[in-house]
Design a protein around this motif. Structure first.
Motif, PDB file in Angstrom:
ATOM      1  N   LYS A  29       0.809  -1.216   0.000  1.00 45.86           N
ATOM      2  CA  LYS A  29       0.000   0.000   0.000  1.00 45.86           C
ATOM      3  C   LYS A  29       0.848   1.274   0.000  1.00 45.86           C
ATOM      4  O   LYS A  29       0.685   2.151   0.831  1.00 45.86           O
ATOM      5  N   GLY A  30       1.771   1.347  -0.951  1.00 48.67           N
ATOM      6  CA  GLY A  30       2.552   2.568  -1.105  1.00 48.67           C
ATOM      7  C   GLY A  30       3.642   2.751  -0.078  1.00 48.67           C
ATOM      8  O   GLY A  30       4.218   3.838   0.040  1.00 48.67           O
ATOM      9  N   ARG A  31       3.967   1.703   0.680  1.00 45.81           N
ATOM     10  CA  ARG A  31       4.993   1.801   1.717  1.00 45.81           C
ATOM     11  C   ARG A  31       5.984   0.646   1.602  1.00 45.81           C
ATOM     12  O   ARG A  31       5.608  -0.491   1.309  1.00 45.81           O
ATOM     13  N   ILE A  32       7.242   0.960   1.841  1.00 50.43           N
ATOM     14  CA  ILE A  32       8.306  -0.035   1.840  1.00 50.43           C
ATOM     15  C   ILE A  32       8.856  -0.121   3.257  1.00 50.43           C
ATOM     16  O   ILE A  32       9.290   0.894   3.825  1.00 50.43           O
ATOM     17  N   LYS A  33       8.840  -1.303   3.826  1.00 44.43           N
ATOM     18  CA  LYS A  33       9.302  -1.474   5.202  1.00 44.43           C
ATOM     19  C   LYS A  33      10.761  -1.897   5.227  1.00 44.43           C
ATOM     20  O   LYS A  33      11.148  -2.897   4.616  1.00 44.43           O
ATOM     21  N   ILE A  34      11.561  -1.125   5.964  1.00 46.56           N
ATOM     22  CA  ILE A  34      12.968  -1.434   6.211  1.00 46.56           C
ATOM     23  C   ILE A  34      13.197  -1.251   7.704  1.00 46.56           C
ATOM     24  O   ILE A  34      13.209  -0.122   8.201  1.00 46.56           O
ATOM     25  N   GLY A  35      13.359  -2.344   8.429  1.00 44.65           N
ATOM     26  CA  GLY A  35      13.493  -2.242   9.874  1.00 44.65           C
ATOM     27  C   GLY A  35      12.248  -1.612  10.469  1.00 44.65           C
ATOM     28  O   GLY A  35      11.122  -2.031  10.187  1.00 44.65           O
ATOM     29  N   SER A  36      12.432  -0.568  11.266  1.00 42.12           N
ATOM     30  CA  SER A  36      11.292   0.130  11.861  1.00 42.12           C
ATOM     31  C   SER A  36      10.792   1.277  10.990  1.00 42.12           C
ATOM     32  O   SER A  36       9.801   1.930  11.316  1.00 42.12           O
ATOM     33  N   ALA A  37      11.462   1.508   9.872  1.00 40.30           N
ATOM     34  CA  ALA A  37      11.094   2.630   8.995  1.00 40.30           C
ATOM     35  C   ALA A  37      10.128   2.175   7.907  1.00 40.30           C
ATOM     36  O   ALA A  37      10.178   1.035   7.438  1.00 40.30           O
ATOM     37  N   GLU A  38       9.252   3.085   7.521  1.00 38.29           N
ATOM     38  CA  GLU A  38       8.356   2.868   6.391  1.00 38.29           C
ATOM     39  C   GLU A  38       8.596   3.975   5.375  1.00 38.29           C
ATOM     40  O   GLU A  38       8.333   5.145   5.648  1.00 38.29           O
ATOM     41  N   ILE A  39       9.102   3.588   4.226  1.00 37.81           N
ATOM     42  CA  ILE A  39       9.484   4.546   3.187  1.00 37.81           C
ATOM     43  C   ILE A  39       8.399   4.580   2.127  1.00 37.81           C
ATOM     44  O   ILE A  39       7.955   3.526   1.663  1.00 37.81           O
ATOM     45  N   PRO A  40       7.942   5.765   1.726  1.00 38.31           N
ATOM     46  CA  PRO A  40       6.892   5.828   0.711  1.00 38.31           C
ATOM     47  C   PRO A  40       7.426   5.557  -0.687  1.00 38.31           C
ATOM     48  O   PRO A  40       8.609   5.760  -0.967  1.00 38.31           O
ATOM     49  N   TYR A  41       6.545   5.065  -1.542  1.00 35.66           N
ATOM     50  CA  TYR A  41       6.848   5.087  -2.974  1.00 35.66           C
ATOM     51  C   TYR A  41       5.665   5.721  -3.678  1.00 35.66           C
ATOM     52  O   TYR A  41       4.519   5.494  -3.325  1.00 35.66           O
ATOM     53  N   SER A  42       5.948   6.560  -4.660  1.00 35.31           N
ATOM     54  CA  SER A  42       4.901   7.317  -5.345  1.00 35.31           C
ATOM     55  C   SER A  42       4.530   6.640  -6.655  1.00 35.31           C
ATOM     56  O   SER A  42       5.252   5.780  -7.165  1.00 35.31           O
ATOM     57  N   ASP A  43       3.379   7.037  -7.195  1.00 38.22           N
ATOM     58  CA  ASP A  43       2.919   6.461  -8.459  1.00 38.22           C
ATOM     59  C   ASP A  43       3.916   6.690  -9.586  1.00 38.22           C
ATOM     60  O   ASP A  43       4.045   5.863 -10.486  1.00 38.22           O
ATOM     61  N   ASN A  44       4.629   7.816  -9.542  1.00 35.94           N
ATOM     62  CA  ASN A  44       5.611   8.114 -10.589  1.00 35.94           C
ATOM     63  C   ASN A  44       6.755   7.105 -10.610  1.00 35.94           C
ATOM     64  O   ASN A  44       7.460   6.974 -11.603  1.00 35.94           O
ATOM     65  N   TYR A  45       6.940   6.383  -9.486  1.00 38.36           N
ATOM     66  CA  TYR A  45       8.028   5.415  -9.400  1.00 38.36           C
ATOM     67  C   TYR A  45       7.505   3.987  -9.270  1.00 38.36           C
ATOM     68  O   TYR A  45       8.241   3.082  -8.901  1.00 38.36           O
ATOM     69  N   ARG A  46       6.237   3.779  -9.619  1.00 40.44           N
ATOM     70  CA  ARG A  46       5.650   2.452  -9.480  1.00 40.44           C
ATOM     71  C   ARG A  46       6.395   1.428 -10.346  1.00 40.44           C
ATOM     72  O   ARG A  46       6.553   0.266  -9.954  1.00 40.44           O
ATOM     73  N   ASP A  47       6.848   1.831 -11.530  1.00 36.67           N
ATOM     74  CA  ASP A  47       7.574   0.884 -12.393  1.00 36.67           C
ATOM     75  C   ASP A  47       8.897   0.458 -11.772  1.00 36.67           C
ATOM     76  O   ASP A  47       9.399  -0.629 -12.023  1.00 36.67           O
ATOM     77  N   VAL A  48       9.477   1.328 -10.931  1.00 40.29           N
ATOM     78  CA  VAL A  48      10.714   0.989 -10.241  1.00 40.29           C
ATOM     79  C   VAL A  48      10.487  -0.186  -9.300  1.00 40.29           C
ATOM     80  O   VAL A  48      11.328  -1.087  -9.188  1.00 40.29           O
ATOM     81  N   ILE A  49       9.346  -0.189  -8.614  1.00 41.89           N
ATOM     82  CA  ILE A  49       9.029  -1.297  -7.711  1.00 41.89           C
ATOM     83  C   ILE A  49       8.934  -2.594  -8.497  1.00 41.89           C
ATOM     84  O   ILE A  49       9.393  -3.657  -8.046  1.00 41.89           O
ATOM     85  N   GLY A  50       8.358  -2.536  -9.690  1.00 45.81           N
ATOM     86  CA  GLY A  50       8.273  -3.727 -10.532  1.00 45.81           C
ATOM     87  C   GLY A  50       9.642  -4.241 -10.921  1.00 45.81           C
ATOM     88  O   GLY A  50       9.910  -5.452 -10.883  1.00 45.81           O
ATOM     89  N   ARG A  51      10.567  -3.326 -11.286  1.00 44.61           N
ATOM     90  CA  ARG A  51      11.923  -3.743 -11.644  1.00 44.61           C
ATOM     91  C   ARG A  51      12.671  -4.289 -10.435  1.00 44.61           C
ATOM     92  O   ARG A  51      13.453  -5.228 -10.540  1.00 44.61           O
ATOM     93  N   MET A  52      12.418  -3.692  -9.279  1.00 43.80           N
ATOM     94  CA  MET A  52      13.114  -4.070  -8.067  1.00 43.80           C
ATOM     95  C   MET A  52      12.710  -5.459  -7.584  1.00 43.80           C
ATOM     96  O   MET A  52      13.541  -6.236  -7.121  1.00 43.80           O
ATOM     97  N   THR A  53      11.425  -5.778  -7.727  1.00 45.12           N
ATOM     98  CA  THR A  53      10.905  -7.034  -7.187  1.00 45.12           C
ATOM     99  C   THR A  53      10.645  -8.090  -8.241  1.00 45.12           C
ATOM    100  O   THR A  53      10.484  -9.273  -7.917  1.00 45.12           O
ATOM    101  N   GLY A  54      10.548  -7.679  -9.502  1.00 36.69           N
ATOM    102  CA  GLY A  54      10.158  -8.616 -10.545  1.00 36.69           C
ATOM    103  C   GLY A  54       8.690  -8.930 -10.528  1.00 36.69           C
ATOM    104  O   GLY A  54       8.217  -9.856 -11.185  1.00 36.69           O
ATOM    105  N   LYS A  55       7.917  -8.109  -9.769  1.00 36.27           N
ATOM    106  CA  LYS A  55       6.479  -8.298  -9.635  1.00 36.27           C
ATOM    107  C   LYS A  55       5.753  -7.000  -9.956  1.00 36.27           C
ATOM    108  O   LYS A  55       6.264  -5.913  -9.665  1.00 36.27           O
ATOM    109  N   ALA A  56       4.562  -7.110 -10.532  1.00 33.87           N
ATOM    110  CA  ALA A  56       3.732  -5.931 -10.761  1.00 33.87           C
ATOM    111  C   ALA A  56       3.139  -5.486  -9.423  1.00 33.87           C
ATOM    112  O   ALA A  56       2.728  -6.316  -8.614  1.00 33.87           O
ATOM    113  N   VAL A  57       3.132  -4.176  -9.186  1.00 36.23           N
ATOM    114  CA  VAL A  57       2.581  -3.630  -7.944  1.00 36.23           C
ATOM    115  C   VAL A  57       1.417  -2.709  -8.256  1.00 36.23           C
ATOM    116  O   VAL A  57       1.511  -1.902  -9.146  1.00 36.23           O
TER     117      VAL A  57
END
Length: 236
Positions: A208-236
């Motif tokens: 849901k638009g958040r990346i969890k690293i340890g205790s931190a939650e980092i946002p990802y925006s729609d403009n970078y949604r394709d980056v998440i796909g490249r990073m994980t190999g999965k459509a988000v």
């Protein structure tokens, strides 16, 4: 590649937007009706490829490209072939005549991708990204950081916060997030938001638009949604 399109004709913009949907690896950042809008878009974010009309009111496509200090890859798309020589003198990737067949459009995009990949490999070699560390100025010292210890990075205009594994406080360094991104290996560090870069090695979950690293939650925006796909190999 992050791209923009520039054309004063709404129908031409729509056709280009449709064509771009067929190209893997292209992210359309902005559709611009004028050179002024395009300059604003390029000022606000990193643009790798520009599809540009030539004959436009005010500043023409040729004038716009000539004015660029740091020029992204350019593909001219125009109804007039008399500007072809001028276009290629500006070292553009390709020169397409309207109406552009999809096959011809895809060929131009493939050529741009090849050039882009070559430039990135060269830039990586020059920047020393094959090393496993970087140096940054922090607290009046030049600090050595291994790539692995950096969990994520937050940009604050002319400063960055570098968060490290096992360290409660981030390092604060005077530099832009864009400049730091260029020093990091692209297969490990991903820009997920205009203000955040994450280290894939430390990503625990994405939801849901958040990346969890340890205790931190980092946002990802729609403009970078394709980056998440490249990073994980999965459509988000």
């Amino acid at each position: 590649m992050r791209c923009i399109i520039i054309d004063d004709e709404p129908l031409a913009l729509e056709l280009l937007e449709d064509n771009i949907k067929y190209v893997d690896g292209l992210q359309l950042v902005a559709s611009c009706r004028s050179a002024a809008q395009a300059m604003q878009a390029m000022h606000e974010q990193q643009i790798d490829l520009v599809f540009c009309d030539i004959q436009m009111p005010g500043i023409t496509g040729l004038q716009l490209v000539k004015s660029m200090v740091q020029k992204p890859l350019i593909i001219f798309i125009t109804a007039y072939n008399q500007f072809a020589v001028d276009g290629f003198e500006l070292d553009v990737v390709d020169y397409l005549l309207k109406p552009v067949p999809l096959e011809r459009f895809l060929k131009a995009c493939s050529k741009a991708q090849t050039i882009f990949d070559q430039q990135r490999r060269l830039a990586n070699d020059i920047a020393g990204k094959n090393r496993d560390h970087i140096f940054v100025y922090a607290d009046y010292n030049l600090v050595r950081l291994s790539h692995h210890e950096i969990t994520h990075i937050e940009g604050l205009k002319d400063y960055v916060k570098l968060y490290r594994e096992g360290q409660p406080k981030p390092l604060l360094s005077r530099m832009t997030i864009k400049a730091l991104e260029e020093q990091l290996p692209a297969d490990r560090f991903y820009r997920t938001h205009k203000s955040f870069i994450v280290n894939l090695d430390h990503v625990q979950s994405i939801r849901k638009g958040r990346i969890k690293i340890g205790s931190a939650e980092i946002p990802y925006s729609d403009n970078y949604r394709d980056v998440i796909g490249r990073m994980t190999g999965k459509a988000v």
